[in-house]
Design an enzyme around this catalytic site. Structure first.
Site, PDB file in Angstrom:
ATOM      1  N   TRP A 525       0.841  -1.213   0.000  1.00 19.33           N
ATOM      2  CA  TRP A 525       0.000   0.000   0.000  1.00 19.33           C
ATOM      3  C   TRP A 525       0.865   1.247   0.000  1.00 19.33           C
ATOM      4  O   TRP A 525       0.447   2.312  -0.454  1.00 19.33           O
ATOM      5  CB  TRP A 525      -0.943   0.011   1.202  1.00 19.33           C
ATOM      6  CG  TRP A 525      -1.996  -1.031   1.066  1.00 19.33           C
ATOM      7  CD1 TRP A 525      -2.097  -2.197   1.748  1.00 19.33           C
ATOM      8  CD2 TRP A 525      -3.097  -1.013   0.153  1.00 19.33           C
ATOM      9  NE1 TRP A 525      -3.186  -2.906   1.323  1.00 19.33           N
ATOM     10  CE2 TRP A 525      -3.819  -2.208   0.347  1.00 19.33           C
ATOM     11  CE3 TRP A 525      -3.539  -0.112  -0.806  1.00 19.33           C
ATOM     12  CZ2 TRP A 525      -4.960  -2.527  -0.379  1.00 19.33           C
ATOM     13  CZ3 TRP A 525      -4.681  -0.428  -1.532  1.00 19.33           C
ATOM     14  CH2 TRP A 525      -5.370  -1.630  -1.317  1.00 19.33           C
ATOM     15  N   GLN A 561     -11.327   0.799  -0.262  1.00 16.64           N
ATOM     16  CA  GLN A 561     -10.028   1.473  -0.318  1.00 16.64           C
ATOM     17  C   GLN A 561      -9.887   2.539   0.765  1.00 16.64           C
ATOM     18  O   GLN A 561      -8.850   3.213   0.840  1.00 16.64           O
ATOM     19  CB  GLN A 561      -9.812   2.118  -1.685  1.00 16.64           C
ATOM     20  CG  GLN A 561      -9.734   1.127  -2.808  1.00 16.64           C
ATOM     21  CD  GLN A 561      -8.551   0.205  -2.690  1.00 16.64           C
ATOM     22  OE1 GLN A 561      -7.530   0.540  -2.119  1.00 16.64           O
ATOM     23  NE2 GLN A 561      -8.699  -1.006  -3.197  1.00 16.64           N
ATOM     24  N   TRP A 565      -5.951   2.427  -0.394  1.00 18.62           N
ATOM     25  CA  TRP A 565      -5.307   3.439  -1.210  1.00 18.62           C
ATOM     26  C   TRP A 565      -5.637   4.858  -0.759  1.00 18.62           C
ATOM     27  O   TRP A 565      -4.783   5.732  -0.729  1.00 18.62           O
ATOM     28  CB  TRP A 565      -5.688   3.233  -2.675  1.00 18.62           C
ATOM     29  CG  TRP A 565      -4.835   3.973  -3.637  1.00 18.62           C
ATOM     30  CD1 TRP A 565      -3.478   3.933  -3.726  1.00 18.62           C
ATOM     31  CD2 TRP A 565      -5.284   4.875  -4.653  1.00 18.62           C
ATOM     32  NE1 TRP A 565      -3.050   4.762  -4.743  1.00 18.62           N
ATOM     33  CE2 TRP A 565      -4.130   5.347  -5.327  1.00 18.62           C
ATOM     34  CE3 TRP A 565      -6.537   5.316  -5.063  1.00 18.62           C
ATOM     35  CZ2 TRP A 565      -4.216   6.233  -6.391  1.00 18.62           C
ATOM     36  CZ3 TRP A 565      -6.621   6.195  -6.128  1.00 18.62           C
ATOM     37  CH2 TRP A 565      -5.470   6.656  -6.784  1.00 18.62           C
ATOM     38  N   LYS A 598     -23.545 -11.050  -2.494  1.00 20.74           N
ATOM     39  CA  LYS A 598     -22.192 -10.665  -2.842  1.00 20.74           C
ATOM     40  C   LYS A 598     -21.656 -11.649  -3.902  1.00 20.74           C
ATOM     41  O   LYS A 598     -21.861 -12.838  -3.797  1.00 20.74           O
ATOM     42  CB  LYS A 598     -21.340 -10.747  -1.578  1.00 20.74           C
ATOM     43  CG  LYS A 598     -20.076  -9.947  -1.636  1.00 20.74           C
ATOM     44  CD  LYS A 598     -19.444  -9.932  -0.266  1.00 20.74           C
ATOM     45  CE  LYS A 598     -18.013  -9.470  -0.334  1.00 20.74           C
ATOM     46  NZ  LYS A 598     -17.395  -9.362   0.973  1.00 20.74           N
TER      47      LYS A 598
END
Length: 1050
Positions: A525, A561, A565, A598
């Site tokens: 990351w 994220q 990120w 999902k």
RNA sequence: GGGCCUUUAGCUCAGCUGGUUAGAGCGCGCCUCUGAUAAGGGCGAGGUCUCAGGUUCGAGUCCUGAAAGGCCCA
């Protein structure tokens, strides 16, 4: 001439042709070059890993990434879109390990790190073609040729520069902390990685007796769910303020009694029905310092151990209220050990097995040792009870091994030191949806903990810290040049990966012994979060480019994220430059299958993007993803849902476009011929809606509101097709050309061209297909693609709220008229004498007159008018309006309402309709009620067929005269002729000779309306006498009449 | 255990600062229109707006609590 357009659309084929055109003309790069020198709009691509197949969720992210850069480009910004690939990390290693059949780190070392990493380098791009193909097909315009790649030396060098910067700020340090650790992968996992692997697991929870040193007949009753940590026990924790008791109970052998100490609140859950005697009761703090006999003594404690300590985190809603402490295997335990100066017993090896000193179970995987430990305790009479417990436990997200909490030396970034800056910079970011800012992301920052950076792996960016083997002096290296200087060798050609960097050694400046690189790699990351800097190889080159493209205007990824990120970008940016890294961020929800489940490989409900793309095309898929639900919300996805878009939106638009092209070609119409079209009311209405649409969509794009930028277009297209065009058909059909026809063409043309621009960012294919045919085709000066065109501006002068409201009313009245017809069972083809409407105010009744033609035509009646209040209303009803009256009179409203309803409705309605106020009195207080505060509703007298909605009524006079009946018959006749034309495959403009034979009544009607019929059916000849001796085109019976027709091209 | 999100018709979703009878599309049943349309129009069935309290003249909307589902974190 426009290129002819079939009303049938093969979306896939159309899109592939457009793709070819884009490729041939390099429209993407042209769209960037187009805007060179203009203001930069900065987009960052969050790098995906190409070692897996791209799925629907990637399509979701990529089309959302695409939409705003396209919009901004049309607005005149320069938007370079540099792609990126995330190439390092455990996922890549795991793939290679699988391929090689490896199950542990030693096998990798034996195989050779150089060879292993070479395979990782190749594997990182295993599915690169799939990614490129999909990216192109969905029209995500991103520059993959210049994509940054995290394994490149230049990229790594920039990352080193950042780390060196942190090192110099004392933000990079080596610590000793309990971390979630995967014994199979042999590495600690980041929080983010751990979170990927939580699931329910059943473990043995045990209650263990720990006899007190001072009083062996009394034991602490201690609870734990990890028996394997018991050999590492050094203390017992109690809560200082919780009530504890000593109870006496019969021993299970029947003989004698024993005394146990536990939290008072747990007596019932532990002993149930068993009778126990409470001997004494006390607060937890009184237990402090009590010494007990250790369970195991494999390792000698180097500090005083085996005593009760106090801790606030002890919970008493499960277990016994006495918590076993093994500092090496729990973060809380470690903290307590530091606070209480307890020893740390490391009983487990890095591979998850007991060390040799733990003789009984040495070499055994700790979790597998649980039953043996329990058995041992039982044999020694120390086990009180064991109960299986199901709790959520973390597993390694890649290899599914249960994680151990395990004290490891590792490297950290001191993000917690910059917590205030992290929080402050977050306040400058626009989050969509907004709640992430102070919710999920804000909370995460507020509770910030240091970033565990180190990874004990092979394929990743090496941590550039060198340490002296002798004096342990450490240095952080920030560039290849610096390393070259240290070593005195030119290392320009050095691969900055293991094992090559590990081989770089130099003399310690302190003691002269050898400096080696520390073994760790860094968290991937950190790689991706470094991209604003590293994609430019800043600060070693491209200073200008970096500065122009930092921070980002826009980034977009899925909500997972937040701690990935989004966080790594934000943290690095804050620590490095104390600046926000991105100004606007769209956070996407998850993708579910059509049933709201999902998508997962194990469920087998993963929809392949290609399945949908091949069938329905990228535009429809994009449109569905944009319009299905707000971006932050999870959305369901299936091929059927996308098909729905195609049917109800794309095809409606396409047919309107096809209609326009067909008739414009027939008439040889071209835009811009007439100077000033003489617009009809209907034209002006459509243009008002159109320019309102441009205004609204533009505002939405400016606010990063994707729903607002797309959904309203659907509404407009519906109005365009099902009202404007339907109402205007005859204007296009009529032969010859006149001002009215010109106005209709101009209006429709303007709407279609405008739509192509409004749709360009969201449906780039159909938008360009239309634009190129409608504009580029005729105008050599025009940009070659809609994506090179400028975003349209709306014309203030075209907006007309009143006209839009009036037309809405007309549509409503028409709808009511249709409802009334339906009730009367008289089909629309049968003309009626009259329709009368009742509306709620004077302005609305003006609308009836203004749009009389439209209403007559739409409802097929000879005249329309307002329903006369005086003569035709049977009853009145007063409706006091709560919005007006409630806000004005507050809590007096109920009484006023009652008073109004008590009035004589007829009299009161009469006054209100004349615009007079009503006077009422409540409790001796007088009130004047204004006409706009009460709605008057009426009911029509008998003799009408009526439909109503609120105050609105449509009433039809249903008595039929002979003339009306004849006209109805003629309409039936015409329709059948048209049907026959269609079946005979005649062109729309073909003139025909029409011969018929029919029953007398129909014949009379036909004679009466001869001109009308010939005009409608484009007949040059209408003959009811000379019946030919050939097969007719059509024979039919209706309304008690018989009919046979023959037709022939004239 | 904590944080955030979601819950409105069979399905997918609207419902603006609280205000008339909670809407649309799809699907279903019936009817209808059509020389652009795989369409359009109309009618109908289908809702205790997850539940319980509260604030208010008035709550799908605001507040508190609960339930279910999801995501993130412990």
């Amino acid at each position: 001439m426009f290129k002819p357009v079939s009303s049938k659309l093969n979306a896939n084929q159309m899109e592939l042709e457009v793709l070819d055109y884009w490729k041939k003309e390099d429209i993407f790069h042209a769209s960037i070059k187009n805007r060179e020198g203009k203001t930069e709009y900065v987009f960052y691509e969050g790098p995906p890993t190409a070692n897996g197949m791209p799925g629907v969720h990637h399509v979701l992210a990529r089309v959302f990434k695409d939409i705003f850069p396209r919009y901004r480009t049309m607005q005149g910004y320069h938007v370079i879109r540099r792609g990126g690939w995330d190439t390092h990390g455990l996922p890549v290693e795991i793939e290679v390990e699988k391929k090689l059949g490896f199950t542990n780190k030693q096998q990798i070392e034996d195989y050779g790190i150089a060879e292993f990493n070479q395979l990782c380098r190749e594997s990182a791009f295993k599915y690169i073609q799939e990614w490129e193909k999909l990216t192109e097909r969905i029209a995500f315009w991103v520059d993959l040729d210049t994509a940054y790649i995290t394994y490149k030396n230049s990229y790594i060098e920039s990352v080193w520069w950042i780390l060196k910067n942190f090192w110099e700020k004392d933000l990079l340090y080596q610590g000793f902390k309990v971390v979630p650790y995967c014994p199979r992968c042999g590495t600690p996992l980041s929080d983010h990685e751990v979170s990927l692997g939580y699931r329910d697991a059943t473990d043995p929870s045990v209650y263990v007796r720990m006899p007190l040193v001072d009083d062996p007949s009394t034991s602490l009753l201690v609870w734990t769910t990890t028996p394997w940590t018991l050999p590492g026990n050094v203390a017992i924790a109690a809560h200082p303020n919780v009530d504890y008791v000593t109870v006496e109970r019969k021993e299970s052998s029947g003989e004698g009694t024993e005394k146990l100490i536990l939290a008072k609140s747990q007596i019932e859950s532990i002993f149930g029905d068993e009778e126990v005697k409470i001997v004494s009761e006390f607060k937890g703090k009184q237990l402090k310092g009590k010494r007990y006999q250790p369970l195991y003594t494999f390792l000698p404690p180097d500090k005083p151990a085996y005593r009760v300590v106090l801790a606030d985190y002890v919970i008493t809603n499960e277990g016994s209220g006495l918590v076993h402490q093994a500092p090496a295997f729990g973060a809380d335990d470690m903290q307590t050990a530091i606070d209480e100066d307890l020893p740390i017993l490391m009983t487990v090896a890095p591979n998850g097995t007991f060390i040799p000193e733990v003789k009984q179970w040495a070499g055994r995987f700790v979790k597998d040792a649980d039953p043996f430990i329990i058995e041992d305790l039982n044999n020694r009479g120390l086990l009180f009870r064991t109960v299986p417990i199901t709790h959520t436990y973390p597993f390694c997200w890649r290899c599914d091994t249960p994680l151990l909490y395990y004290a490891r030396p590792t490297w950290y970034i001191r993000t917690s030191a910059k917590k205030d800056d992290l929080v402050a910079n977050n306040q400058k970011v626009n989050w969509y949806p907004n709640h992430i800012k102070d919710g999920r992301f804000g909370n995460w920052l507020a509770n910030n903990i240091d970033w565990a950076l180190g990874r004990e792996r092979y394929w990743g960016t090496p941590l550039p810290v060198w340490e002296c083997e002798s004096c342990h002096h450490q240095e952080c290296i920030g560039s290849v040049q610096e390393l070259s200087e240290k070593t005195g060798k030119d290392l320009k050609g050095l691969d900055l990966h293991r094992p090559y960097v590990d081989e770089v050694e130099y003399a310690c400046p302190k003691c002269g012994e050898t400096m080696h690189r520390v073994p760790e790699l860094i968290d991937v990351w950190f790689d991706s979060g470094s991209m604003p800097v590293a994609q430019w190889h800043y600060p070693f080159e491209n200073e200008q480019e970096f500065k122009e493209h930092y921070p980002a205007d826009y980034i977009c990824e899925a909500v997972d994220q937040t701690r990935g990120w989004f966080y790594s970008l934000h943290a690095i940016s804050t620590l490095l430059f104390d600046q926000q890294c991105f100004k606007n961020v769209v956070c996407l929800g998850l993708i579910l299958d059509g049933d709201g489940q999902k998508m997962s490989k194990t469920r087998g409900n993963v929809v392949s993007p290609w399945e949908v793309l091949d069938k329905h095309g990228a535009d429809a898929m994009r449109w569905y993803l944009y319009t299905a639900s707000p971006p932050g919300q999870e959305r369901r996805f299936s091929a059927d849902l996308v098909n729905e878009v195609l049917r109800s939106f794309t095809l409606t638009l396409w047919n309107t476009y096809s209609f326009f092209v067909t008739y414009a070609n027939l008439d040889g119409w071209q835009p811009g011929k007439a100077d000033k079209p003489q617009y009809s009311k209907l034209d002006e209405w459509l243009l008002a809606e159109l320019h309102g649409l441009v205004r609204d969509v533009t505002t939405a794009y400016e606010n990063y509101d994707v729903l607002g930028a797309t959904r309203p277009i659907e509404g407009f297209v519906d109005h365009l097709s099902n009202w404007y065009l339907r109402r205007s058909r005859r204007r296009f059909w009529k032969s010859g050309s006149d001002a009215d026809k010109e106005a209709a063409y101009s209006t429709l043309y303007e709407a279609l061209v405008m739509l192509s621009k409004l749709l360009a960012p969201s449906m780039p294919f159909i938008a360009d297909e239309m634009y190129r045919n409608l504009v580029v085709n005729l105008d050599p000066q025009a940009p070659k693609s809609v994506h090179l065109a400028d975003w349209p501006k709306f014309n203030e002068g075209r907006l007309n709220d009143e006209l839009v409201a009036d037309m809405n009313l007309v549509m409503k009245l028409v709808s009511l008229g249709h409802a009334a017809r339906n009730k009367s069972q008289i089909k629309v083809r049968q003309p009626l004498q009259e329709a009368a409407f009742s509306v709620s105010n004077i302005h609305d009744s003006a609308v009836i007159h203004e749009y009389a033609d439209l209403l007559q035509d739409e409802l097929n009646v000879k005249s329309v008018r307002a329903l006369s209040a005086a003569s035709e209303a049977a009853a009145y009803e007063l409706v006091p309006l709560p919005k007006q009256l409630g806000q004005k009179y507050k809590d007096q409203f109920p009484l006023i309402r009652k008073a109004i309803l008590a009035l004589d409705p007829e009299k009161a309605a009469g006054m209100l309709l004349k615009g007079e106020n009503l006077k009422i009195s409540v409790d001796g207080e007088d009130f004047e009620i204004l006409p706009e505060e009460v709605e008057v509703r009426m009911q029509a007298k008998e003799g009408f067929e009526v439909a109503s909605d609120g105050a609105y009524i449509a009433a039809l006079v249903t008595t039929l005269t002979d003339d009306l009946v004849n006209e109805g018959l003629v309409r039936e006749f015409v329709r059948r002729v048209q049907e026959a034309r269609k079946q005979a495959d005649f062109e729309i403009a073909d003139r025909i000779r029409l011969i018929y034979s029919c029953s007398a009544k129909l014949k009379y009607a036909i004679e009466c309306f001869k001109d009308y019929i010939m005009d409608e059916t484009l007949s040059v000849e209408l003959d009811g006498e000379n019946v030919p001796n050939i097969l007719p085109n059509l024979s039919d019976e209706f309304d008690g009449e018989t009919l046979t027709i023959w037709l022939d091209k004239a």
